[in-house]
Design a protein around this motif. Sequence first.
Motif, mmCIF file in Angstrom:
data_model
loop_
_atom_site.group_PDB
_atom_site.id
_atom_site.type_symbol
_atom_site.label_atom_id
_atom_site.label_comp_id
_atom_site.label_asym_id
_atom_site.label_seq_id
_atom_site.Cartn_x
_atom_site.Cartn_y
_atom_site.Cartn_z
ATOM 1 N N UNK A 190 -18.357 -14.157 -31.410
ATOM 2 C CA UNK A 190 -16.829 -14.559 -30.910
ATOM 3 C C UNK A 190 -16.393 -15.351 -32.218
ATOM 4 N N UNK A 191 -16.876 -15.222 -33.312
ATOM 5 C CA UNK A 191 -16.515 -16.178 -34.515
ATOM 6 C C UNK A 191 -15.045 -15.904 -34.686
ATOM 7 N N UNK A 192 -14.656 -14.584 -34.966
ATOM 8 C CA UNK A 192 -13.178 -14.194 -35.381
ATOM 9 C C UNK A 192 -12.373 -14.694 -34.282
ATOM 10 N N UNK A 193 -12.709 -14.737 -32.967
ATOM 11 C CA UNK A 193 -11.883 -15.071 -31.983
ATOM 12 C C UNK A 193 -11.493 -16.596 -31.834
ATOM 13 N N UNK A 194 -12.605 -17.114 -32.105
ATOM 14 C CA UNK A 194 -12.811 -18.646 -32.163
ATOM 15 C C UNK A 194 -11.842 -19.108 -33.199
ATOM 16 N N UNK A 195 -12.005 -18.728 -34.506
ATOM 17 C CA UNK A 195 -11.064 -19.299 -35.608
ATOM 18 C C UNK A 195 -9.540 -18.736 -35.105
ATOM 19 N N UNK A 196 -9.222 -17.510 -34.455
ATOM 20 C CA UNK A 196 -7.775 -17.251 -34.235
ATOM 21 C C UNK A 196 -7.609 -18.375 -33.315
ATOM 22 N N UNK A 197 -8.360 -18.774 -32.328
ATOM 23 C CA UNK A 197 -7.692 -19.630 -31.423
ATOM 24 C C UNK A 197 -7.552 -21.001 -32.022
ATOM 25 N N UNK A 198 -8.427 -21.312 -32.765
ATOM 26 C CA UNK A 198 -8.166 -22.684 -33.559
ATOM 27 C C UNK A 198 -6.942 -22.844 -34.317
ATOM 28 N N UNK A 199 -6.726 -21.893 -34.997
ATOM 29 C CA UNK A 199 -5.587 -21.606 -35.693
ATOM 30 C C UNK A 199 -4.233 -21.425 -34.720
ATOM 31 N N UNK A 200 -4.362 -20.817 -33.581
ATOM 32 C CA UNK A 200 -3.221 -20.795 -32.594
ATOM 33 C C UNK A 200 -2.913 -22.143 -31.966
ATOM 34 N N UNK A 201 -3.940 -23.075 -31.902
ATOM 35 C CA UNK A 201 -3.773 -24.303 -31.478
ATOM 36 C C UNK A 201 -3.012 -25.181 -32.362
ATOM 37 N N UNK A 202 -3.334 -25.250 -33.654
ATOM 38 C CA UNK A 202 -2.815 -25.737 -34.717
ATOM 39 C C UNK A 202 -1.189 -25.413 -34.967
ATOM 40 N N UNK A 203 -1.134 -24.087 -34.926
ATOM 41 C CA UNK A 203 0.381 -23.533 -35.019
ATOM 42 C C UNK A 203 1.157 -23.737 -33.851
ATOM 43 N N UNK A 204 0.763 -23.879 -32.740
ATOM 44 C CA UNK A 204 1.225 -24.253 -31.674
ATOM 45 C C UNK A 204 1.891 -26.018 -31.761
ATOM 46 N N UNK A 205 1.067 -26.626 -32.191
ATOM 47 C CA UNK A 205 1.271 -28.047 -32.435
ATOM 48 C C UNK A 205 2.289 -28.345 -33.580
ATOM 49 N N UNK A 206 2.054 -27.490 -34.700
ATOM 50 C CA UNK A 206 3.103 -27.631 -35.712
ATOM 51 C C UNK A 206 4.514 -27.119 -35.181
ATOM 52 N N UNK A 207 4.746 -26.755 -34.172
ATOM 53 C CA UNK A 207 6.000 -25.740 -33.773
ATOM 54 C C UNK A 207 6.615 -26.511 -32.513
ATOM 55 N N UNK A 208 5.711 -26.948 -31.854
ATOM 56 C CA UNK A 208 6.351 -27.657 -30.359
ATOM 57 C C UNK A 208 5.825 -29.077 -30.246
ATOM 58 N N UNK A 209 6.568 -29.992 -29.922
ATOM 59 C CA UNK A 209 6.256 -31.344 -29.739
ATOM 60 C C UNK A 209 5.405 -31.216 -28.488
#
Length: 469
Positions: free
Chosen positions: A355-374
């Motif tokens: 699940x290494x790829x999926x883990x990185x995908x989820x980490x980046x997704x959480x980062x991106x969410x916080x960049x876009x939404x307060x």
Amino acid sequence: MTFHSIRNRLVASSLLVFGLAAAPVLAAPAAKEAPPAPAAPKPFNVPERTSFKLDNGLEVSLLPYGDMPKVAIQLVVDTGNIHEKSDEVWLMDLAGKLLKEGTTTRSAEQVAQAAAELGGQLEVGTQQDQSHVGLEVLSEFAPKAVTLVADVVQNPAFPASEVERVKGDLVRELAVYRTMPQVLANEVMAKAIYGDHPYGRTLATEAQLQRYTREHVVKHYEANVGAARSRLYVVGRFEPAQVEKVVREAFSGWRAGPERVKNVPKQQVAKSVQFLDRPGSVQSTVRVATKALPPTSEDAIALEVLDTMLGGYFSSRITANIREKKGYAYSPYSAVSEHVEDAYWVQNADVTTANTGDSLKEILKEVDTLRKTAPPAEELRDVQNYLAGAFLLQNSSRMGLIYKLRYVDLHGLPETYLKDYVSRVMAVTPDQVRAVAAKVLAQDAMTIVIVGDMKVVKPQLKVLPPKLR
């Protein structure tokens, strides 16, 4: 025993016999009680410190603190691995360990015995930006402890007979580190971010360690350690006038030595994933890092709040996602690693290989969410309460307070930093968190490191944005 009590017992027994005493089955379920609201975070009332500077440049801070009859003393020098050249990695670590091996007038055993007689143990440490010598003793021995620290830092013997033994300890330590994927991931990440800067050299080689001699140690110590780069902290219960007198007597004769020198790095961005192949690994150690704001930035506190919300505590978003929800990792965490006028943010995780790829995908997704939404105000409030409480706990010991003072002094923060910290944390708004995330956590500025089975992991990276693969 009264008649009523006898009767009550008989009735109760009868009910038990006939199975009628199970009153909760018949009673209406009790309403779930809401937990009490947390108290408002309290500010940290910083003890007033008395500061003075000796003619040789040594800065001294005396802080009365606490009720227990104990005192912590620590001499801190603004040097560490930061002043090592490329062929001197861990030389300051060797010098630091040798400080406990005796002075020109005391053997190693006598140094240890002197500390023990004061009720303490001499502690020596070397970090990237600073090195320290100190101990915690009973209050009545504060003057003797100051004298002992002064002797250790001013008159080290660096006995040749112990150099080989301590080098052997470091070689064994290095061999252990070389087996730890987390340490190796940090080494790859540091090199990717900092290149040839000293921050990019986290591990020595065995050949380097074997080459070091007593002459190397003495030369490096004299070139980098002295009063002009040092601060002495005394925190606890003590007699201020008596301790100040002893400090002046013990340290006034110390040579000033070199002035402080800044060596601020220029961070780099790895344009592709940095791999360290470990065939057959059942898990991957990953790092996702990017340049962050230094402690002197006006947004540094908001960044700390952002980091905590994202991955800095157990209830953080990334932990909730890849640990609690997906089960990819056991203990992921993020941090802001700070140096003088420099910092980087990093998410750390050991994840299952599959699940290494999926883990990185989820980490980046959480980062991106916080960049876009307060973030929601309630989630932010939980993070703020956590940080405020943790801050007070960190300052609840003498050594804890010294480490906070070191932080303030090293980074040149205002004297009000500790007093205002809690109120500044509580003043961070959801929009500020989003704005700082958008400012700092840009995907195209991130460096990704993976230590694991490359054959299995590499095909999984197609889940990442092309620019990050």
